[in-house]
Design an enzyme around this catalytic site. Structure first.
Site, PDB file in Angstrom:
ATOM      1  N   ARG A  90      59.558  11.324 -28.925  1.00 40.36           N
ATOM      2  CA  ARG A  90      59.226  11.904 -27.624  1.00 40.36           C
ATOM      3  C   ARG A  90      60.544  11.834 -26.889  1.00 40.36           C
ATOM      4  NH1 ARG A  90      59.088  14.121 -23.341  1.00 40.36           N
ATOM      5  NH2 ARG A  90      57.478  13.917 -21.743  1.00 40.36           N
ATOM      6  N   HIS A  93      63.650  10.973 -21.453  1.00 39.52           N
ATOM      7  CA  HIS A  93      63.172  11.612 -20.229  1.00 39.52           C
ATOM      8  C   HIS A  93      62.898  10.563 -19.155  1.00 39.52           C
ATOM      9  CE1 HIS A  93      59.510  10.289 -22.294  1.00 39.52           C
ATOM     10  NE2 HIS A  93      58.881  10.356 -21.129  1.00 39.52           N
ATOM     11  N   HIS A  95      60.235  10.168 -15.206  1.00 34.84           N
ATOM     12  CA  HIS A  95      59.130  10.750 -14.437  1.00 34.84           C
ATOM     13  C   HIS A  95      59.231  10.393 -12.959  1.00 34.84           C
ATOM     14  CE1 HIS A  95      56.944  10.968 -18.317  1.00 34.84           C
ATOM     15  NE2 HIS A  95      57.252   9.699 -18.475  1.00 34.84           N
ATOM     16  N   GLU A  99      54.892   4.786 -15.855  1.00 28.19           N
ATOM     17  CA  GLU A  99      54.230   5.041 -17.144  1.00 28.19           C
ATOM     18  C   GLU A  99      53.792   3.726 -17.760  1.00 28.19           C
ATOM     19  OE1 GLU A  99      55.999   7.895 -19.982  1.00 28.19           O
ATOM     20  OE2 GLU A  99      56.022   6.236 -21.431  1.00 28.19           O
ATOM     21  N   HIS A 138      63.795   6.724 -20.369  1.00 23.89           N
ATOM     22  CA  HIS A 138      63.285   6.044 -21.558  1.00 23.89           C
ATOM     23  C   HIS A 138      63.030   7.032 -22.687  1.00 23.89           C
ATOM     24  CE1 HIS A 138      59.832   7.266 -19.059  1.00 23.89           C
ATOM     25  NE2 HIS A 138      59.204   7.480 -20.203  1.00 23.89           N
ATOM     26  N   GLU A 161      52.306  16.449 -18.138  1.00 19.71           N
ATOM     27  CA  GLU A 161      53.340  16.233 -19.148  1.00 19.71           C
ATOM     28  C   GLU A 161      54.413  17.314 -19.094  1.00 19.71           C
ATOM     29  OE1 GLU A 161      54.377  14.252 -22.223  1.00 19.71           O
ATOM     30  OE2 GLU A 161      53.755  12.988 -20.561  1.00 19.71           O
TER      31      GLU A 161
END
Length: 400
Positions: A90, A93, A95, A99, A138, A161
């Site tokens: 993944r 990125h 946010h 999370e 992360h 997402e």
């Protein structure tokens, strides 16, 4: 799932269905098709299944989400269910939201940068958690033979997402001249950059954890937690593990409980004063009745893969109605796990006050008041009734 489709009929109330039916869904929702007599009034939907969520397919993995768009009552938290194969990333990125994550199956490696420039890298497996505060960059990579599947929880029901800050997208939207100045290399270095986000993609299986850790400045903070390795609180009907800032200090916006309810047992009548409950069912079948004040109550059925919402201060229980244990996660947008036990409240209230409120008289008054415990029993075992001689004689006659 029930073997026979339920019918919206109870005693003299209701009738059969003459029109089109979906028998499989009806068997999953017996208390929606034929609600208990105690249900009353209007209440919005508090249930969603990840099976009904759109699945985003990517190289070596997938993602699906339950947000306020899928479940309008999911206002405080949003959830994402994600799968990464061995070596699948993944992508790196960050946010706007924090999370929190629970490993459902498999293994993965995570990395995160803290505000002091320290890097935290760890390997996780089933039952482990991570927590990344808002804005902390992360990444996640599947490891082991089967990769990983996990549940992500974000502290905003409007999360998507598709709105994360992705490394590849960020670099692609920055002029090469700026990249060259920032990283002190020639512009030609960036000729092979991806022109679009990678999101989920196949990578190289990582080496040993210690090798990765040796190459970075280690963070002083702990971003992971071994939830299933906690000693559970054991009760007659099951067990509970609670993870919040008392044992996972960095998780300041998400508290959680891992609950096991044995067949026929009950997560006791209670409510949460500090946040909505966002539940995820890992296995088993459950029934929940939510009391929302003003005479409103509604019963929902849940099974593995379902999400449940219980608004703050709404009283509820969770009953195991299946043949296997119910395993569920309860998540809250809060630093601490908090609940009020209905039984403990009544046990700690003057007996006459309780009896007069509930119209308890005679022997029933004493029977009920003596049954109350001042200690919380989060998961209760079924009531074992003493059978009278006449009951046993009747049962024997039926056998003969």
């Amino acid at each position: 799932m029930f073997a026979i489709s339920p019918v919206p009929k109870r005693g003299r109330k209701g009738n059969d269905i003459l029109g089109p039916q979906n028998p499989d869904r009806m068997r999953q929702e017996p208390d929606t098709v034929c609600p208990p007599d105690t249900d009353h009034g209007k209440m919005p939907n508090m249930k969603w299944s990840f099976t009904d969520s759109h699945v985003r397919l990517e190289e070596g993995g997938w993602a699906r989400e339950t947000t306020v768009r899928e479940l309008p009552t999911s206002k405080e938290l949003a959830g994402v269910n994600m799968r990464l194969g061995p070596g699948v990333y993944r992508e790196l990125h960050w946010h706007n939201e924090s999370e929190w994550a629970y490993i459902i199956k498999g293994q993965c490696r995570i990395s995160v940068l803290d505000l002091e420039g320290g890097s935290y890298i760890d390997d996780l497996e089933e039952g482990d958690l991570w927590y990344f505060p808002t804005g902390f960059p992360h990444g996640i990579q599947g490891t082991g033979k089967e990769g990983v599947e996990f549940l992500l929880i974000f502290d905003d029901g409007n999360f998507s997402e598709d709105s994360t800050f992705l490394l590849t997208d960020y670099i692609a939207r920055t002029p090469k001249s700026i990249l060259a100045k920032n990283f002190r290399v020639d512009e030609e270095v960036f000729n092979s950059l991806s022109e679009k986000e990678k999101y989920i993609f196949q990578g190289t299986i990582p080496g040993s954890l210690e090798d990765d850790r040796k190459k970075v400045t280690r963070s002083k903070h702990r971003f992971t937690h071994r939830m299933l390795k906690q000693e559970p609180k054991k009760f007659p009907g099951g067990e509970v593990r609670i993870t919040d800032t008392s044992n996972f200090p960095i998780s300041k916006t998400t508290a959680a409980a891992h609950v096991i309810i044995n067949p026929g047992c009950l997560r006791e009548m209670h409510w949460h004063p500090n946040a909505d409950e966002w539940s995820f069912f890992l296995r088993g079948r459950a029934r929940i009745t939510i009391f929302a004040a003003s005479g409103n109550a509604r019963t929902f059925n849940y099974q593995a893969g379902d999400v449940g919402i219980v608004p703050k201060n709404n009283a509820h229980y969770v009953e195991n109605i299946g043949d296997e244990p119910v395993e569920m996660l309860e998540m809250f947008k809060a630093a601490k796990f908090e609940d009020f036990s209905t039984e403990q409240w009544l046990a700690q209230t003057p007996a006459t006050t309780v009896a007069e409120h509930l119209n308890l008289v005679g022997g029933n008054r004493e029977k009920f008041l003596k049954s109350l415990s001042k200690d919380k029993t989060a998961v209760k075992a079924p009531l074992r009734k003493t059978r009278s001689m006449s009951d046993m004689a009747k049962a024997l006659e039926e056998l003969l």
